[in-house]
Design a protein around this motif. Structure first.
Motif, PDB file in Angstrom:
ATOM      1  N   PHE A  86     114.519   3.931 -87.936  1.00  0.00           N
ATOM      2  CA  PHE A  86     115.662   4.748 -88.234  1.00  0.00           C
ATOM      3  C   PHE A  86     117.600   4.182 -87.326  1.00  0.00           C
ATOM      4  N   THR A  87     117.187   2.572 -87.271  1.00  0.00           N
ATOM      5  CA  THR A  87     117.995   1.739 -86.391  1.00  0.00           C
ATOM      6  C   THR A  87     118.380   0.812 -87.783  1.00  0.00           C
ATOM      7  N   PRO A  88     118.797  -0.218 -87.109  1.00  0.00           N
ATOM      8  CA  PRO A  88     119.184  -1.289 -88.295  1.00  0.00           C
ATOM      9  C   PRO A  88     119.214  -2.255 -87.185  1.00  0.00           C
ATOM     10  N   SER A  89     119.075  -2.560 -86.127  1.00  0.00           N
ATOM     11  CA  SER A  89     118.506  -3.197 -85.001  1.00  0.00           C
ATOM     12  C   SER A  89     117.597  -4.107 -85.993  1.00  0.00           C
ATOM     13  N   ARG A  90     116.735  -5.244 -85.361  1.00  0.00           N
ATOM     14  CA  ARG A  90     115.642  -5.957 -86.108  1.00  0.00           C
ATOM     15  C   ARG A  90     115.270  -6.515 -84.508  1.00  0.00           C
ATOM     16  N   GLY A 115     112.199  -1.477 -81.027  1.00  0.00           N
ATOM     17  CA  GLY A 115     112.673  -1.947 -80.983  1.00  0.00           C
ATOM     18  C   GLY A 115     113.108  -1.263 -82.115  1.00  0.00           C
ATOM     19  N   GLY A 116     114.300  -1.824 -83.379  1.00  0.00           N
ATOM     20  CA  GLY A 116     114.078  -1.968 -85.206  1.00  0.00           C
ATOM     21  C   GLY A 116     112.731  -2.760 -85.542  1.00  0.00           C
ATOM     22  N   ILE A 117     112.860  -2.839 -86.658  1.00  0.00           N
ATOM     23  CA  ILE A 117     111.677  -3.135 -87.522  1.00  0.00           C
ATOM     24  C   ILE A 117     111.476  -4.526 -86.830  1.00  0.00           C
ATOM     25  N   VAL A 118     109.919  -5.074 -87.198  1.00  0.00           N
ATOM     26  CA  VAL A 118     109.678  -6.645 -87.083  1.00  0.00           C
ATOM     27  C   VAL A 118     110.156  -7.613 -87.917  1.00  0.00           C
ATOM     28  N   GLU A 119     110.924  -8.556 -87.954  1.00  0.00           N
ATOM     29  CA  GLU A 119     110.838  -9.259 -89.295  1.00  0.00           C
ATOM     30  C   GLU A 119     109.752 -10.314 -89.547  1.00  0.00           C
ATOM     31  N   ARG A 120     109.613  -9.836 -90.891  1.00  0.00           N
ATOM     32  CA  ARG A 120     108.152 -10.545 -91.244  1.00  0.00           C
ATOM     33  C   ARG A 120     108.163 -11.819 -91.234  1.00  0.00           C
ATOM     34  N   ALA A 121     109.213 -12.201 -91.539  1.00  0.00           N
ATOM     35  CA  ALA A 121     108.504 -13.829 -90.761  1.00  0.00           C
ATOM     36  C   ALA A 121     108.370 -14.078 -89.352  1.00  0.00           C
ATOM     37  N   TRP A 127     108.929   8.329 -84.909  1.00  0.00           N
ATOM     38  CA  TRP A 127     110.528   6.759 -85.588  1.00  0.00           C
ATOM     39  C   TRP A 127     110.431   6.349 -86.704  1.00  0.00           C
ATOM     40  N   ALA A 128     109.771   6.600 -87.064  1.00  0.00           N
ATOM     41  CA  ALA A 128     108.883   6.099 -87.707  1.00  0.00           C
ATOM     42  C   ALA A 128     108.341   6.373 -89.207  1.00  0.00           C
ATOM     43  N   ASP A 129     109.081   6.154 -90.846  1.00  0.00           N
ATOM     44  CA  ASP A 129     108.455   6.635 -91.843  1.00  0.00           C
ATOM     45  C   ASP A 129     107.583   5.586 -92.994  1.00  0.00           C
ATOM     46  N   GLU A 130     106.333   6.431 -92.482  1.00  0.00           N
ATOM     47  CA  GLU A 130     105.145   6.406 -92.775  1.00  0.00           C
ATOM     48  C   GLU A 130     103.885   7.279 -93.226  1.00  0.00           C
ATOM     49  N   ARG A 175     114.501  16.241 -87.330  1.00  0.00           N
ATOM     50  CA  ARG A 175     114.979  16.276 -88.844  1.00  0.00           C
ATOM     51  C   ARG A 175     116.376  15.890 -88.856  1.00  0.00           C
ATOM     52  N   ARG A 176     117.295  15.850 -88.275  1.00  0.00           N
ATOM     53  CA  ARG A 176     118.108  15.026 -88.331  1.00  0.00           C
ATOM     54  C   ARG A 176     118.648  13.121 -89.162  1.00  0.00           C
ATOM     55  N   LEU A 177     116.780  12.957 -89.134  1.00  0.00           N
ATOM     56  CA  LEU A 177     116.548  11.525 -89.284  1.00  0.00           C
ATOM     57  C   LEU A 177     116.531  11.412 -90.671  1.00  0.00           C
ATOM     58  N   GLY A 178     115.267  12.435 -91.695  1.00  0.00           N
ATOM     59  CA  GLY A 178     115.290  12.150 -92.801  1.00  0.00           C
ATOM     60  C   GLY A 178     113.647  11.262 -93.142  1.00  0.00           C
ATOM     61  N   HIS A 179     112.877  11.799 -92.863  1.00  0.00           N
ATOM     62  CA  HIS A 179     111.642  11.605 -92.860  1.00  0.00           C
ATOM     63  C   HIS A 179     111.023  11.838 -95.173  1.00  0.00           C
ATOM     64  N   HIS A 180     111.007  10.952 -94.565  1.00  0.00           N
ATOM     65  CA  HIS A 180     110.608  11.176 -96.581  1.00  0.00           C
ATOM     66  C   HIS A 180     109.019  10.715 -96.561  1.00  0.00           C
ATOM     67  N   ARG A 181     108.619   9.809 -96.289  1.00  0.00           N
ATOM     68  CA  ARG A 181     107.257   9.093 -96.386  1.00  0.00           C
ATOM     69  C   ARG A 181     105.835   9.629 -95.933  1.00  0.00           C
ATOM     70  N   ILE A 182     106.012  10.314 -94.910  1.00  0.00           N
ATOM     71  CA  ILE A 182     105.054  10.983 -94.206  1.00  0.00           C
ATOM     72  C   ILE A 182     104.362  12.149 -94.791  1.00  0.00           C
ATOM     73  N   LYS A 183     103.247  11.799 -94.350  1.00  0.00           N
ATOM     74  CA  LYS A 183     102.572  13.539 -95.294  1.00  0.00           C
ATOM     75  C   LYS A 183     102.430  14.503 -94.816  1.00  0.00           C
ATOM     76  N   ARG A 184     103.007  15.601 -95.706  1.00  0.00           N
ATOM     77  CA  ARG A 184     103.462  16.887 -95.946  1.00  0.00           C
ATOM     78  C   ARG A 184     102.674  17.595 -96.408  1.00  0.00           C
ATOM     79  N   PRO A 185     102.421  18.385 -95.997  1.00  0.00           N
ATOM     80  CA  PRO A 185     103.001  19.123 -94.976  1.00  0.00           C
ATOM     81  C   PRO A 185     102.915  19.020 -93.115  1.00  0.00           C
TER      82      PRO A 185
END
Length: 513
Positions: free
Chosen positions: A23-27, A71-77, A245-248, A473-483
């Motif tokens: 949820f952060t734009p940093s890499r 920090g933010g997502i690790v760059e693939r390379a 804080w990761a949507d996974e 709830r403000r972050l907008g998770h949509h890929r975690i397993k529900r409920p």
């Protein structure tokens, strides 16, 4: 010459450790891991030094270990670069041996997220397994804020994690992982079986600031872990809170118990999982909370000094970018702090390489105007412009590289070339700041780390925006397993908290769920 039985086991070491907010734009890039290689790794772990108990019980071989600031997502390379080097070093280690590798210590955090990959720790271990072979016994040490997928448990033979938050048992946990590994190798080499692994996912995903082991119910939940471990035929017990804080899909709380008796590990795991689930409604924040304005108002009215405020939404040690300026703009706009005679405030911190360079050129004592922050995370506020006196300049910090203190009215703003967490008293005193003599200390952090906690006469947790916002709830998770609690509070049925006995990686297939 030593016989095959008398030879010391050979154990390789590798791992990449980071927790990454989606949820952060940093890499996060390769250099951020500050990788250690070969003998540097052995030197970094005191309990593996020669003439120590563990150091003399095995031949330890370092491959590559990297620990990055969250920090933010690790760059693939960057991941592929480091992963390839790990594989290369492990291949060289294995080729140098006359027999298969006995063991492997996987030193990880568990909440790393790589662009284009998910469940990356199990993916890295899958690649490592292809090199070290199926017979090497693998022991993983982790942060309790890591994530433990079924696949990771399948690939590893042993897993353990911290039992305290704040984490005061980091070294103890790593040493336990190595001790458990050598015990498992010894038993296996003597003809015994590998430990069984009981794994239970729990549909709860909470931030660390609601699950600190300083407070209930986490205190009693984690106090039960070593009691389960003490039981006959159990080697280790562990509870992971997970990373919020990761949507996974893998992100949730998990219990793993390992040992040599199926009933014992299953029973222990189910007891811990049930205790955690039954306490779900009792988790609370570690301190009084409020908006940033409410926290400032409370701090100004309080008699306790110093009064600490946690700027939690941009905490760099949870995955925040560290350069959100929302709170700094709010702070510097307050009339109470515009004059140097106002309440003494310390604010840590804002990254701003250009601002730091201007301060360096001007020197201590100069009055300058600089703009800093929001170079990466500009989603909540833009850069902040300040005019003030250069109070201090410091070079050589591992994270910040260069630090500057700018006095703006009665606020002492710490500016850094690169982001840095401020957890220790010396982080401030080396900048000619006296936090114990300040009226208010504002730190980008979640729960206060031990030294900050000891300094604070009182404190509040500000619910501020950022990549590690405490209001999930403000972050907008949509890929975690529900409920998933607390995203969902109405469960139509009790979750399945039965233990899943996960087979060894020597078995090629298993049911994934």
């Amino acid at each position: 010459m030593l016989s095959e039985r008398q030879r010391l086991p050979v154990v390789a070491i590798a791992g990449l450790s980071c927790e990454n907010s989606t949820f952060t734009p940093s890499r996060t890039r390769a250099a951020a891991f500050h990788p250690k290689r070969g003998q540097e790794i052995i030197e970094a772990y005191r309990f593996l030094h020669p003439k120590t108990e563990l150091g003399d019980e095995a031949e330890w071989k370092g491959a590559l270990v990297g620990h990055a600031l969250p920090g933010g997502i690790v760059e693939r390379a960057s991941f592929e670069e480091l992963a390839a080097e790990i594989i290369q070093h492990l291949s060289e280690i294995c080729q140098s041996l006359e027999r298969p590798l006995d063991g492997f210590w996987f030193d990880i955090h568990g909440a790393m997220y790589v662009d284009g990959l998910e469940d990356v720790e199990s993916e890295l271990l899958r690649r490592i397994r292809a090199v070290i072979g199926p017979t090497a016994i693998v022991s993983a040490s982790m942060d309790l804020h890591g994530n433990v997928s079924r696949e990771l448990v399948h690939q590893a033979d042993l897993l353990t994690c911290y039992r305290t938050a704040p984490h005061v048992d980091v070294w103890e946990t790593k040493e336990r992982a190595c001790r458990n590994l050598l015990r498992a190798i010894e038993i296996h080499n003597a003809g015994g079986s590998l430990p069984l692994k009981a794994w239970i996912p729990i549909p709860i995903l909470l931030p660390g600031e609601q699950t600190s082991t300083r407070d209930e119910p986490a205190r009693r939940i984690y106090a039960a872990v070593p009691e389960v471990e003490k039981r006959d035929l159990i080697l280790d017990a562990a509870i992971w809170v997970g990373y919020a804080w990761a949507d996974e899909p893998r992100n949730r709380a998990v219990v793993v118990v390992t040992g040599w008796d199926k009933l014992a590990v299953a029973t222990g795991a189910q007891e811990l999982a049930t205790t955690f689930w039954d306490a779900r409604g009792a988790f609370r924040f570690v301190a009084p909370t409020g908006s940033f304005a409410e926290c400032l108002d409370t701090a100004l009215a309080a008699e306790a000094r110093p009064y600490f405020i946690s700027d939690s939404g941009d905490n760099p040690t949870a995955g925040g970018s560290g350069d959100v300026t929302w709170t700094a703009a709010q702070l510097l706009g307050r009339p109470e702090f515009r004059e140097a005679t106002g309440p003494k405030i310390i604010y840590a911190s804002i990254p701003g390489a250009k601002a730091v360079a201007i301060a360096e050129e001007a020197g201590v004592g100069a009055t300058i105007t600089v703009t800093a922050g929001a170079e990466i995370d500009y989603l909540h506020a833009g850069p902040v412009t300040m005019r003030g006196r250069v109070h201090a300049i410091k070079h050589g910090d591992q994270h910040a590289y260069i630090e500057v203190v700018l006095q703006v009215g009665s606020v002492f703003v710490i500016l850094t070339k690169l982001r840095k967490p401020y957890h220790k008293e010396h982080d401030f005193t080396e900048l000619d700041l006296a936090p114990r003599a300040a009226d208010i200390v504002i730190v980008k952090i979640g729960y206060l780390e031990p030294e900050l906690f000891d300094m604070a006469k009182d404190w509040m947790l500000a619910l501020t925006p950022g990549g590690v916002d405490q209001d999930l709830r403000r972050l907008g998770h949509h890929r975690i397993k529900r409920p998933m609690w607390p995203f969902d509070t109405d469960f139509e049925a009790q979750p399945d908290l039965r233990a899943r006995i996960i087979p060894s990686s020597r078995e090629s297939t298993f049911e994934r769920k």
